[in-house]
Design an enzyme around this catalytic site. Sequence first.
Site, PDB file in Angstrom:
ATOM      1  N   ASP A  32      28.402  52.514  50.730  1.00  0.00           N
ATOM      2  CA  ASP A  32      27.070  53.041  50.448  1.00  0.00           C
ATOM      3  C   ASP A  32      27.090  53.942  49.218  1.00  0.00           C
ATOM      4  OD1 ASP A  32      24.839  55.330  52.265  1.00  0.00           O
ATOM      5  OD2 ASP A  32      24.558  54.088  50.479  1.00  0.00           O
ATOM      6  N   ASP A 218      21.695  52.047  44.946  1.00  0.00           N
ATOM      7  CA  ASP A 218      22.046  52.374  46.324  1.00  0.00           C
ATOM      8  C   ASP A 218      22.425  51.129  47.126  1.00  0.00           C
ATOM      9  OD1 ASP A 218      20.357  54.254  49.001  1.00  0.00           O
ATOM     10  OD2 ASP A 218      22.294  53.228  48.884  1.00  0.00           O
TER      11      ASP A 218
HETATM   12  C1  LIG Z   1      22.859  53.869  56.954  1.00  0.00           C
HETATM   13  C2  LIG Z   1      22.043  53.965  55.712  1.00  0.00           C
HETATM   14  C3  LIG Z   1      22.512  54.181  54.411  1.00  0.00           C
HETATM   15  C4  LIG Z   1      21.381  54.174  53.605  1.00  0.00           C
HETATM   16  C5  LIG Z   1      21.301  54.329  52.114  1.00  0.00           C
HETATM   17  N1  LIG Z   1      22.096  55.343  51.548  1.00  0.00           N
HETATM   18  N2  LIG Z   1      20.315  53.964  54.400  1.00  0.00           N
HETATM   19  C6  LIG Z   1      18.916  53.865  54.018  1.00  0.00           C
HETATM   20  N3  LIG Z   1      20.717  53.825  55.704  1.00  0.00           N
END
Ligand SMILES: Cc1cc(CN)n(C)n1
Length: 325
Positions: A32, A218
Site C-alpha cells: 500500500d 495509492d
Molecule cells: C486497507 C486500505 C488501504 C487503503 C489505501 N491506503 N485503503 C483505502 N484501504
Amino acid sequence: GTGLVTATPEANDVEYLSPVTIGGQTLNLDFDSGSSDLWVFNTQLSRAATQGHTIYDPTKSKTFALMQGASFQISYGDGSGAAGNVGTDTVDIGGATVTQQAVELATAVSRSFVEDTNNNGLLGLAFSQLNTIQPAPQKTFFDNVKSSLAEPLFTADLRAQAAGAYEFGRVDTSKFTGEMTWVPVNTTDGFWQFTSEKFSIDGGAPQTSTAGAQAIADTGTTLLLADPAVAQAYYAQVDGAVDDEQQGGFTFPCNAQLPDLQLDVGGTMATVKGTDINFAQVDDQTCFGGLQASPAGLQIYGDIFFKSNFVAFNGGNNTLGFAQH
Ligand SMILES: Cc1cc(CN)n(C)n1
C-alpha cells in the site's frame, strides 16, 4: 541488491497481494503506497478472526524480538482498520532483505479484513512520517532497505486480471512502452503526492478541474478517485451513466463504450484506458465505474490508474516515474 515479487489480483482487481517472508514465514500482503505500517495477521488474533488466513507466529521465528511498550493503531480511508503490538524481525521481499524491520502484530482487525481471507496484512510504502507506532514511529520496509538497493526506488506493475509485479532496486524498462516521465513529489503530508489539475476525454481538449489540484499514487486504493469535475465530465460522455446514490457512485450500462481518460501527472498527460474504467458488474445490465468523485479534495489514483500506468517510486530524489503499459 534488488527484490522482485508477483502482485496477484483478487476478484475484480479489488486489491493485489504479494508474498513477504517474515522470520522465515511467508504471508501474502497488500502493498500500500498510501500508508506506512507493516502489520500482519498473527497468532494473537482469535481463531474466529484468523479463520482461512495465513498467520505469522512470532514464537516460531528465531529472529523475532518484541518491541517493549510499543503499539499501533491504523485507520484507512475506506473505514477499515487494525491495532495491536509491535516487534522486529527479518523481512524479505523477493530477495531484498531488512533485518530488524518493525512488524506490527494485530490484536484487533476490522470485519472487512477478517472477511478478505486472501489478505494477511498490509505493507506500507508511503513515507515513514505516517507510521502509527507509538511511542516512537518506525521506518517502513522501503526506508530501511533503500540504502542497500542498486537504485533507491521501487516500481509497481499492476495488471487488469493478471499477475503483475513489485520490484525494488531497479526499473525494468521491458515492462513498459515509450518514455518514462519523472515528476516531483510533495512529501509534506507523507504521501507520494503530485499536482494533477488537467484532464481530457478520449484525447480531446484539455480542461482544468481545479487549479493546483493534488493527487496521490495509492496502490492500496482500488478505484481512481478524481476531482468531481473530472468524474462529471467523463460520465457525461457515457450514454446511460448516472450518479446512483444507492450504488454509491457512477454506474453505466455494461455494454457502454467507455472513452479513455487523460490525467496530467505533474504536467504530462497519462492515459487511463476506457476498458479499465469498467470496474465491476452490480446487476445484470449495470456496471460500476472505476472512476469516481473524490469527496475530500485530494485525488487518489488507485489500482485503476496503475492498470494503465507503470509507476516508479524514487525515494532517492522524491520523484515519481510514469510510463504507459
Ligand atoms: C486497507 C486500505 C488501504 C487503503 C489505501 N491506503 N485503503 C483505502 N484501504
